[in-house]
Design an enzyme around this catalytic site. Structure first.
Site, PDB file in Angstrom:
ATOM      1  N   ASN A  92      -7.413  -6.217  -3.726  1.00 15.44           N
ATOM      2  CA  ASN A  92      -7.436  -6.809  -2.379  1.00 15.44           C
ATOM      3  C   ASN A  92      -6.793  -5.874  -1.362  1.00 15.44           C
ATOM      4  O   ASN A  92      -7.253  -5.755  -0.226  1.00 15.44           O
ATOM      5  CB  ASN A  92      -6.678  -8.135  -2.379  1.00 15.44           C
ATOM      6  CG  ASN A  92      -7.388  -9.216  -3.158  1.00 15.44           C
ATOM      7  OD1 ASN A  92      -8.121 -10.009  -2.589  1.00 15.44           O
ATOM      8  ND2 ASN A  92      -7.192  -9.251  -4.472  1.00 15.44           N
ATOM      9  N   THR A  93      -5.707  -5.205  -1.779  1.00 17.27           N
ATOM     10  CA  THR A  93      -4.952  -4.353  -0.865  1.00 17.27           C
ATOM     11  C   THR A  93      -5.791  -3.151  -0.439  1.00 17.27           C
ATOM     12  O   THR A  93      -5.842  -2.795   0.741  1.00 17.27           O
ATOM     13  CB  THR A  93      -3.648  -3.893  -1.545  1.00 17.27           C
ATOM     14  OG1 THR A  93      -2.981  -5.049  -2.074  1.00 17.27           O
ATOM     15  CG2 THR A  93      -2.733  -3.188  -0.574  1.00 17.27           C
ATOM     16  N   TYR A 115       0.518  -0.601  -4.579  1.00 18.46           N
ATOM     17  CA  TYR A 115       0.084  -0.228  -3.231  1.00 18.46           C
ATOM     18  C   TYR A 115       0.682  -1.150  -2.155  1.00 18.46           C
ATOM     19  O   TYR A 115       0.662  -0.812  -0.973  1.00 18.46           O
ATOM     20  CB  TYR A 115      -1.444  -0.353  -3.122  1.00 18.46           C
ATOM     21  CG  TYR A 115      -2.251   0.810  -3.672  1.00 18.46           C
ATOM     22  CD1 TYR A 115      -1.655   1.840  -4.393  1.00 18.46           C
ATOM     23  CD2 TYR A 115      -3.618   0.860  -3.466  1.00 18.46           C
ATOM     24  CE1 TYR A 115      -2.414   2.895  -4.895  1.00 18.46           C
ATOM     25  CE2 TYR A 115      -4.387   1.915  -3.957  1.00 18.46           C
ATOM     26  CZ  TYR A 115      -3.789   2.928  -4.665  1.00 18.46           C
ATOM     27  OH  TYR A 115      -4.543   3.959  -5.146  1.00 18.46           O
ATOM     28  N   GLY A 116       1.160  -2.322  -2.603  1.00 11.48           N
ATOM     29  CA  GLY A 116       1.496  -3.401  -1.665  1.00 11.48           C
ATOM     30  C   GLY A 116       2.452  -3.028  -0.559  1.00 11.48           C
ATOM     31  O   GLY A 116       2.402  -3.588   0.542  1.00 11.48           O
ATOM     32  N   CYS A 138      -4.563 -11.341  -5.015  1.00 13.02           N
ATOM     33  CA  CYS A 138      -4.301 -10.014  -5.583  1.00 13.02           C
ATOM     34  C   CYS A 138      -4.826 -10.074  -7.011  1.00 13.02           C
ATOM     35  O   CYS A 138      -4.594 -11.060  -7.722  1.00 13.02           O
ATOM     36  CB  CYS A 138      -2.803  -9.718  -5.570  1.00 13.02           C
ATOM     37  SG  CYS A 138      -2.323  -8.278  -6.556  1.00 13.02           S
ATOM     38  N   THR A 139      -5.537  -9.033  -7.422  1.00 10.49           N
ATOM     39  CA  THR A 139      -6.204  -9.107  -8.724  1.00 10.49           C
ATOM     40  C   THR A 139      -5.227  -9.067  -9.898  1.00 10.49           C
ATOM     41  O   THR A 139      -5.606  -9.359 -11.031  1.00 10.49           O
ATOM     42  CB  THR A 139      -7.234  -7.976  -8.859  1.00 10.49           C
ATOM     43  OG1 THR A 139      -6.606  -6.709  -8.582  1.00 10.49           O
ATOM     44  CG2 THR A 139      -8.394  -8.196  -7.903  1.00 10.49           C
ATOM     45  N   HIS A 140      -3.971  -8.705  -9.640  1.00  9.07           N
ATOM     46  CA  HIS A 140      -2.972  -8.779 -10.709  1.00  9.07           C
ATOM     47  C   HIS A 140      -2.593 -10.232 -11.028  1.00  9.07           C
ATOM     48  O   HIS A 140      -2.213 -10.538 -12.158  1.00  9.07           O
ATOM     49  CB  HIS A 140      -1.692  -8.051 -10.301  1.00  9.07           C
ATOM     50  CG  HIS A 140      -1.757  -6.556 -10.423  1.00  9.07           C
ATOM     51  ND1 HIS A 140      -2.468  -5.773  -9.550  1.00  9.07           N
ATOM     52  CD2 HIS A 140      -1.198  -5.703 -11.321  1.00  9.07           C
ATOM     53  CE1 HIS A 140      -2.335  -4.486  -9.901  1.00  9.07           C
ATOM     54  NE2 HIS A 140      -1.567  -4.427 -10.969  1.00  9.07           N
ATOM     55  N   ASP A 147      -8.660   0.082  -9.214  1.00  6.13           N
ATOM     56  CA  ASP A 147      -7.497  -0.691  -8.753  1.00  6.13           C
ATOM     57  C   ASP A 147      -6.285   0.235  -8.757  1.00  6.13           C
ATOM     58  O   ASP A 147      -6.285   1.280  -9.413  1.00  6.13           O
ATOM     59  CB  ASP A 147      -7.233  -1.903  -9.656  1.00  6.13           C
ATOM     60  CG  ASP A 147      -6.062  -2.749  -9.169  1.00  6.13           C
ATOM     61  OD1 ASP A 147      -5.930  -2.939  -7.946  1.00  6.13           O
ATOM     62  OD2 ASP A 147      -5.257  -3.207 -10.002  1.00  6.13           O
ATOM     63  N   SER A 148      -5.247  -0.178  -8.041  1.00  4.85           N
ATOM     64  CA  SER A 148      -3.997   0.587  -8.070  1.00  4.85           C
ATOM     65  C   SER A 148      -3.441   0.649  -9.486  1.00  4.85           C
ATOM     66  O   SER A 148      -2.719   1.579  -9.836  1.00  4.85           O
ATOM     67  CB  SER A 148      -2.962  -0.076  -7.147  1.00  4.85           C
ATOM     68  OG  SER A 148      -2.706  -1.401  -7.585  1.00  4.85           O
ATOM     69  N   GLU A 198       2.200  -4.940 -14.383  1.00  3.76           N
ATOM     70  CA  GLU A 198       2.142  -3.531 -14.821  1.00  3.76           C
ATOM     71  C   GLU A 198       3.057  -3.273 -16.020  1.00  3.76           C
ATOM     72  O   GLU A 198       2.792  -2.388 -16.818  1.00  3.76           O
ATOM     73  CB  GLU A 198       2.532  -2.591 -13.668  1.00  3.76           C
ATOM     74  CG  GLU A 198       1.508  -2.502 -12.552  1.00  3.76           C
ATOM     75  CD  GLU A 198       0.161  -1.943 -13.007  1.00  3.76           C
ATOM     76  OE1 GLU A 198       0.154  -0.923 -13.704  1.00  3.76           O
ATOM     77  OE2 GLU A 198      -0.874  -2.546 -12.665  1.00  3.76           O
TER      78      GLU A 198
HETATM   79  N1  DGL Z   1      -4.404  -5.486  -7.557  1.00  2.00           N
HETATM   80  C1  DGL Z   1      -3.970  -5.102  -6.237  1.00  2.00           C
HETATM   81  C2  DGL Z   1      -4.479  -6.161  -5.228  1.00  2.00           C
HETATM   82  O1  DGL Z   1      -5.402  -6.867  -5.529  1.00  2.00           O
HETATM   83  C3  DGL Z   1      -2.504  -4.861  -6.272  1.00  2.00           C
HETATM   84  C4  DGL Z   1      -1.952  -4.190  -5.095  1.00  2.00           C
HETATM   85  C5  DGL Z   1      -0.713  -3.384  -5.350  1.00  2.00           C
HETATM   86  O2  DGL Z   1      -0.806  -2.369  -6.036  1.00  2.00           O
HETATM   87  O3  DGL Z   1       0.348  -3.752  -4.807  1.00  2.00           O
HETATM   88  O4  DGL Z   1      -3.989  -6.264  -4.113  1.00  2.00           O
END
Ligand code: DGL
Length: 280
Positions: free
Chosen positions: A81-82, A49-50, A193-195, A17-18, A161
């Site tokens: 997801n991103t 990453y968004g 989004c997994t966050h 993940d990011s 984060e």
């Molecule tokens: N956990 C990422 C997702 O599911 C976060 C993306 C990000 O870093 O903005 O999209």
């Protein structure tokens, strides 16, 4: 000749993940496959990453996944997801192991909604991706009675984060995004989004009786189907089974991961991780 059975608990899978959001997927994988060894890579030096370009997301995802492949992982889980939206096709063509991705749960949401309005929370990069538009088109044609409305949840990834799961600032940011979807009539919210599952408490405080859809358990089931072999029984400790690598600050990520996994598990496990490594 007798061949010893391979102890696949020592053949890890790689989860990417990011940042720390993919730990919500790790929690689901550990619930489904408690003896599966996992190496988790967090690209914290480049998160979030968004708001990044498609190209940057693809390049970073490929670079981080190559670190995981160097560890000999049996499969890759793109717990973002991103990154899935922007890189999964290229990763599947490139990686020599099964690659499992995650996408917003529009289909389960369409089955759950009572009033036919589903709100989708995700990053801007996910919502503007071709892959998301295709998913939306597919699910909308299967469930034409359902209307999907979306909202890019500004600042939520940063909140997770920084471990700020339930502050006044968190509740303010969460309220803005959730209320926008409730005002559209949504009775079901997709956490795309997994966050976001880590903000569940703050989301529920605004969303009331709305159903929340997250996809960690579905990813774990898909991984189970795709694993070359099921993990063997293991007496390894949590610290042996879950290792972290990060492109950012090592101690900071280790501390955050311990907190988030405890939140995800409701304190069921102790997460003394080892092997947090700085890599770029
Ligand atoms: N956990 C990422 C997702 O599911 C976060 C993306 C990000 O870093 O903005 O999209």
């Amino acid at each position: 000749m007798l061949v010893n059975p391979v102890d696949t608990s020592s053949t890890p899978i790689g989860v990417f993940d990011s940042g720390a959001g993919g730990l919500s997927v790790v929690a689901a994988i550990r619930a489904a496959l408690p003896t599966q060894a996992i190496v988790y890579f967090a690209d914290t030096a480049f998160a979030p990453y968004g708001a990044r370009s498609d190209r940057e997301i693809l390049e970073r995802t490929q670079l981080c996944c190559s670190r995981l492949l160097d560890r000999g992982v049996a499969a890759l889980v793109i717990a973002c997801n991103t990154a899935t939206a922007n890189a999964i096709d290229e990763l599947r063509a490139w990686a020599p192991v099964p690659v499992v991705g995650v996408e917003p749960g529009l289909k389960p949401a369409a089955a759950v909604t009572r009033n036919g309005v589903v709100g989708v929370l995700a990053t801007r990069a996910t919502l503007s991706s071709r892959r998301y538009r295709e998913l939306l088109h597919k699910v909308s044609s299967q469930a034409p009675q359902v209307r999907f409305v979306d909202h890019a949840a500004h600042g939520w990834v940063e909140l997770v984060e920084s471990g700020e799961l339930d502050s006044v600032h968190t509740r303010t940011l969460v309220r803005q995004a959730v209320q926008a979807l409730l005002d559209e009539g949504a009775d079901t919210l997709v956490l795309g989004c997994t966050h976001y599952p880590f903000l569940r408490r703050a989301i529920e405080a605004v969303a009331g009786t709305a159903s929340l859809i997250e996809t960690g358990p579905a990813v774990a089931r898909e991984l189970q189907r795709r694993l070359p072999r099921p993990p063997a029984p293991s007496s390894a400790t949590d610290g042996d089974l879950l290792q972290f690598e990060s492109s950012g600050d090592r101690e900071q990520f280790a501390a955050l991961a311990a907190i988030l996994l405890a939140v995800a598990d409701g304190g069921k496990r102790s997460h003394t991780e080892r092997g947090v490594q700085r890599q770029r």
